[in-house]
Design an enzyme around this catalytic site. Sequence first.
Site, PDB file in Angstrom:
ATOM      1  CB  CYS A   2      12.795 118.683  -3.985  1.00 16.56           C
ATOM      2  SG  CYS A   2      11.628 117.871  -5.071  1.00 16.56           S
ATOM      3  NE  ARG A  27      15.277 123.792  -2.347  1.00 15.04           N
ATOM      4  CZ  ARG A  27      16.077 124.445  -3.178  1.00 15.04           C
ATOM      5  NH1 ARG A  27      16.352 125.702  -2.949  1.00 15.04           N
ATOM      6  NH2 ARG A  27      16.590 123.853  -4.225  1.00 15.04           N
ATOM      7  CD1 TRP A  75       6.400 122.388  -6.651  1.00 22.52           C
ATOM      8  CD2 TRP A  75       7.529 121.468  -8.350  1.00 22.52           C
ATOM      9  NE1 TRP A  75       5.904 122.919  -7.826  1.00 22.52           N
ATOM     10  CE2 TRP A  75       6.569 122.373  -8.881  1.00 22.52           C
ATOM     11  CE3 TRP A  75       8.341 120.767  -9.246  1.00 22.52           C
ATOM     12  CZ2 TRP A  75       6.425 122.598 -10.243  1.00 22.52           C
ATOM     13  CZ3 TRP A  75       8.184 120.998 -10.604  1.00 22.52           C
ATOM     14  CH2 TRP A  75       7.236 121.902 -11.090  1.00 22.52           C
ATOM     15  CG  ASN A 101      16.464 119.705  -5.325  1.00 16.17           C
ATOM     16  OD1 ASN A 101      17.140 120.668  -5.015  1.00 16.17           O
ATOM     17  ND2 ASN A 101      15.547 119.787  -6.241  1.00 16.17           N
ATOM     18  N   GLY A 102      16.028 117.301  -7.918  1.00 16.74           N
ATOM     19  CA  GLY A 102      16.541 117.334  -9.290  1.00 16.74           C
ATOM     20  C   GLY A 102      15.798 116.330 -10.142  1.00 16.74           C
ATOM     21  CD  GLU A 481       6.257 140.445 -10.922  1.00  9.87           C
ATOM     22  OE1 GLU A 481       6.412 139.637 -11.855  1.00  9.87           O
ATOM     23  OE2 GLU A 481       6.399 140.108  -9.729  1.00  9.87           O
ATOM     24  CE  LYS A 485       4.250 138.224  -7.899  1.00 11.89           C
ATOM     25  NZ  LYS A 485       5.557 137.871  -7.992  1.00 11.89           N
ATOM     26  CD  GLU A 488       3.417 134.233  -8.406  1.00 14.08           C
ATOM     27  OE1 GLU A 488       4.093 133.222  -8.599  1.00 14.08           O
ATOM     28  OE2 GLU A 488       3.925 135.363  -8.323  1.00 14.08           O
ATOM     29  CG  HIS A 504      -4.884 144.378 -32.906  1.00 12.89           C
ATOM     30  ND1 HIS A 504      -5.341 144.872 -34.103  1.00 12.89           N
ATOM     31  CD2 HIS A 504      -4.111 145.355 -32.378  1.00 12.89           C
ATOM     32  CE1 HIS A 504      -4.855 146.078 -34.306  1.00 12.89           C
ATOM     33  NE2 HIS A 504      -4.098 146.404 -33.266  1.00 12.89           N
ATOM     34  CE  LYS A 603      11.392 133.239  -3.085  1.00 11.86           C
ATOM     35  NZ  LYS A 603      10.414 134.022  -3.869  1.00 11.86           N
TER      36      LYS A 603
HETATM   37  C1  G6P Z   1       9.697 130.486  -9.935  1.00 10.15           C
HETATM   38  C2  G6P Z   1       9.124 131.449  -8.928  1.00 10.15           C
HETATM   39  C3  G6P Z   1       9.031 132.853  -9.524  1.00 10.15           C
HETATM   40  C4  G6P Z   1      10.394 133.277 -10.031  1.00 10.15           C
HETATM   41  C5  G6P Z   1      10.943 132.289 -11.047  1.00 10.15           C
HETATM   42  C6  G6P Z   1      12.389 132.591 -11.407  1.00 10.15           C
HETATM   43  O1  G6P Z   1       8.774 130.241 -10.944  1.00 10.15           O
HETATM   44  O2  G6P Z   1       7.852 131.027  -8.490  1.00 10.15           O
HETATM   45  O3  G6P Z   1       8.604 133.769  -8.529  1.00 10.15           O
HETATM   46  O4  G6P Z   1      10.290 134.556 -10.605  1.00 10.15           O
HETATM   47  O5  G6P Z   1      10.924 130.970 -10.499  1.00 10.15           O
HETATM   48  O6  G6P Z   1      13.162 132.395 -10.252  1.00 10.15           O
HETATM   49  P1  G6P Z   1      14.582 133.034  -9.996  1.00 10.15           P
HETATM   50  O7  G6P Z   1      15.012 132.476  -8.684  1.00 10.15           O
HETATM   51  O8  G6P Z   1      15.451 132.598 -11.143  1.00 10.15           O
HETATM   52  O9  G6P Z   1      14.405 134.519  -9.973  1.00 10.15           O
END
Ligand code: G6P
Length: 608
Positions: A2, A27, A75, A101-102, A481, A485, A488, A504, A603
């Site tokens: 948000c 956000r 969000w 937001n929260g 990672e 990527k 997502e 396994h 994000k």
């Molecule tokens: C969200 C984002 C990720 C990020 C994670 C941690 O899930 O989509 O890309 O790695 O938060 O965020 P930060 O700001 O703590 O690195």
Amino acid sequence: MCGIVGYIGQEPAAPILLDGLSKLEYRGYDSAGIAVFDGASIRMEKTVGRLRVLQELTQNGETMPGFCGIGHTRWATHGCPSDTNAHPHMNREHTIAVVHNGIIENYAKLKAALQKKGYEFVSETDTEVLAHLLTEYYRGDPIKAIEKVLSRVEGSYALGIMFLDHPHHIYAARKDSPLIVGFSGTGKFIASDVPAILKHTRTVYYMENEEIVSLSMEHIRFYNLDGEPLEKQPVTINWDIHAAEKGGFPHFMLKEIYEQPKAIRDTISPRIQGDDVALEELGLSDEQIRSIRKINIVACGSAYHAGVTGKYVLEGLARIPVEVDLASEFRYRDPILEADTLVIVISQSGETADSLAALREAKGRGAKVLGIVNVVGSSIAREADNVLYTWAGPEISVATTKAYSCQIAALYLLALKFAKVRGQIDPSDFSQMLQDLRNLPEQVEQLLGQKEQIQFFANRFLATEHVFFIGRGIDYAISLEASLKLKEISYIHSEAYAAGELKHGTISLIENGTLVVALATQENLYPKTISNIVEVKSRGAFVMALTNEDHKEMEHTADYVLYIPKTNRFFTNSLAIVPLQLFAYYISLGRGLDVDKPRNLAKSVTVE
Ligand code: G6P
């Protein structure tokens, strides 16, 4: 998680609010809304869908005249994305409007009590409780009403509030969700993050937890929760305004992938001085570095994956035992932390709720906390004992690329520093590794030149349903990672597996044509990984391998091979991740998806 924005000034508010929200869409972007005082009433428009739906609905704000307003991009947490659940939320009389937001954790209890008193709820959100509770406590003084409401709520909030009785004012407050206040010659602003108001001002106040602010044309006044006035100093933001624009790239993600050479350079160069690593910002004397007995790395998402790489590098170079935890697990597992434990919290935003809670948990248990953070002045940066900033600049695309690359670069610096101070590294190896670090930005640039080749390959796999990424050691960390990527932003099911573990159980999922991306950059593990590639190939997998440039013989084993330039084995992640970021990008693009704003994500995750 948000985004909120507010404006009071000499210019029409709605276009400023909509523009600000467009910079905060990272956000959250499932619905959006604005409320503006139009001279007689507080008018509100809100709608499910991306911000552009609201922009069309209000003709870019033209249908909502007025000079004071608040806005929100959501969000969803409580209640699905819908017109009704979108913010702002108002009381029945439409005299109070709130954006939030929260999460209000005790909202159910508060809601039940308010319903008993006759308040009617129209949405499923926790936020609506605030609009009614403000009504309950409002006796003509907004600050007093806000104080009372905040004393009853549990959870996290950044709030923007308007009262019809005080039409040329905006009120705001924060606890555990970020909020800044800015001012220019023509107006005053609140926002969840700097890009929302950067066009108008660089002078901002960072609000601290449990602070309230009132903004009017004439003043900005801060208060604590007891209503006592507070003195705060503004700070000047030195961001380049273009940093938060696409600058000719079709997506922020591609732009940010291309910014990696600069971001890595900015993160490492100032810290390599002569033949040494200078990290005064750690606040650790050599003696203290020598006395560290254990490191706990705590983070979420990609930052956690950076932490997994950090474990291999710190243990391998500095010979310090390292545990890596997901922050959401760490905080509830009663971790064993001693006075000689160093806790490292990694976070791009510096606002991730679980990472922040883990930091507090660690500090509460007496451990020293180092933040590796990208956003200057963020909560984690402020609450950590010391901060090692990554200089990636603003990252807008939800899928992180350059911030992740800077996090692992910062961890390399830390590992080298610790290794040297603890006498674990030969001086000539140390010098060679510094040179290898300095070479990374140019090598990343070189890899970006392979983009057509990767796009071509990605286009062959647009319809694929499952992908497996496999590797050993640091290659396993890269796989984690790379897999995240891909999934997502492409919505393709993908898993990362330690190559030796696949047999396994999970190998039963490999069938004719299953795409397996095999990472083989670790010289000492190369023959073992080759065996694992052969295992999946003999079960029908199509293997794309990624290895060092001198392993051309990989072409006899894998179906398709990508190469990375030569570097130290501890640093291969910085190079290997680049083609895999591009691979995920081109798959998402080819599938016609919204690369920068994948479904269901945000994000900055400021809720638990
Ligand atoms: C969200 C984002 C990720 C990020 C994670 C941690 O899930 O989509 O890309 O790695 O938060 O965020 P930060 O700001 O703590 O690195």
